[in-house]
Enzyme design. Structure first.
Site, mmCIF file in Angstrom:
data_model
loop_
_atom_site.group_PDB
_atom_site.id
_atom_site.type_symbol
_atom_site.label_atom_id
_atom_site.label_comp_id
_atom_site.label_asym_id
_atom_site.label_seq_id
_atom_site.Cartn_x
_atom_site.Cartn_y
_atom_site.Cartn_z
ATOM 1 C CB SER A 20 -0.929 0.017 1.220
ATOM 2 O OG SER A 20 -1.786 -1.091 1.182
ATOM 3 C CB THR A 21 3.016 2.892 2.152
ATOM 4 O OG1 THR A 21 3.846 1.925 2.793
ATOM 5 C CG2 THR A 21 1.686 3.012 2.895
#
Length: 194
Positions: A20-21
């Site tokens: 996600s990051t």
């Protein structure tokens, strides 16, 4: 290969990974997918699972064909929600593509994996029905209290009558009427002409 990943004679084993990051690493997922025998791995780095468009997933879906197996590290790497996951599983089933999730030990080539496919579809349908039922109940309750769904009106009925009179009888512009009520001219125009 782990948990019995065997493509059809004409199929391939394709992997998909996502974090996600930007700070997260894909190494753990890539290593597991390669150990599972993936000949090609697509990924999305720094892309939330909530996003509808994920370039790596889109490429993987485009690349897959009947007989292929899509391997993922965990189910949450693939689907945004149970409903999204069920939709993908239905698409895979229709296209003759199998799904294998390494962490959960799910493989749609097996009887147990086929059961999981049906359970996901049933849960997604149940979730849709619950949302629909709750929405309708909420709308009925609001209607019984005299509330209307949607955005509240920016102008009261009295303000609309005043604006209509000023525009039609006195020749006032929509912009001047809008400034008087602190709204956009398009709001006055919709109210007066609607």
């Amino acid at each position: 290969m782990s948990i019995g990943i065997v493509p059809s004679p004409t199929g391939r084993v394709i992997g998909y990974a996502r974090v996600s990051t930007k700070a997260q690493k894909l190494d753990l997922q890539h290593d597991a997918l390669r150990r599972a025998g993936c000949e090609r791995v697509f990924d999305d780095h720094g892309v939330s699972g909530a996003k509808a468009r994920r370039p790596g997933l889109d490429q993987a879906l485009y690349c897959l064909r009947a007989g292929d197996v899509l391997v993922i590290y965990k189910l949450d790497r693939l689907g945004r929600s149970v409903e999204h996951l069920a939709a993908l599983l239905r698409e895979f089933h229709a296209r003759g593509i199998h799904l294998c999730s390494l962490s959960e030990g799910i493989n749609t080539q097996t009887i147990g994996g086929k059961l999981v496919f049906h359970v996901f579809s049933a849960v997604a349908e149940f979730q849709r029905d619950l949302i629909r039922e709750n929405t309708l109940a909420g709308l009925q309750a609001a209607a019984q209290r005299g509330k209307r769904p949607g955005r509240p009106k920016r102008l009261s009925a009295q303000q609309v009558r005043e604006a209509r009179r000023a525009i039609h009888l006195k020749g006032e512009s929509y912009a001047i009427a809008a400034a008087r009520y602190g709204v956009a001219p398009s709001t006055v125009w919709r109210a007066v002409t609607g």
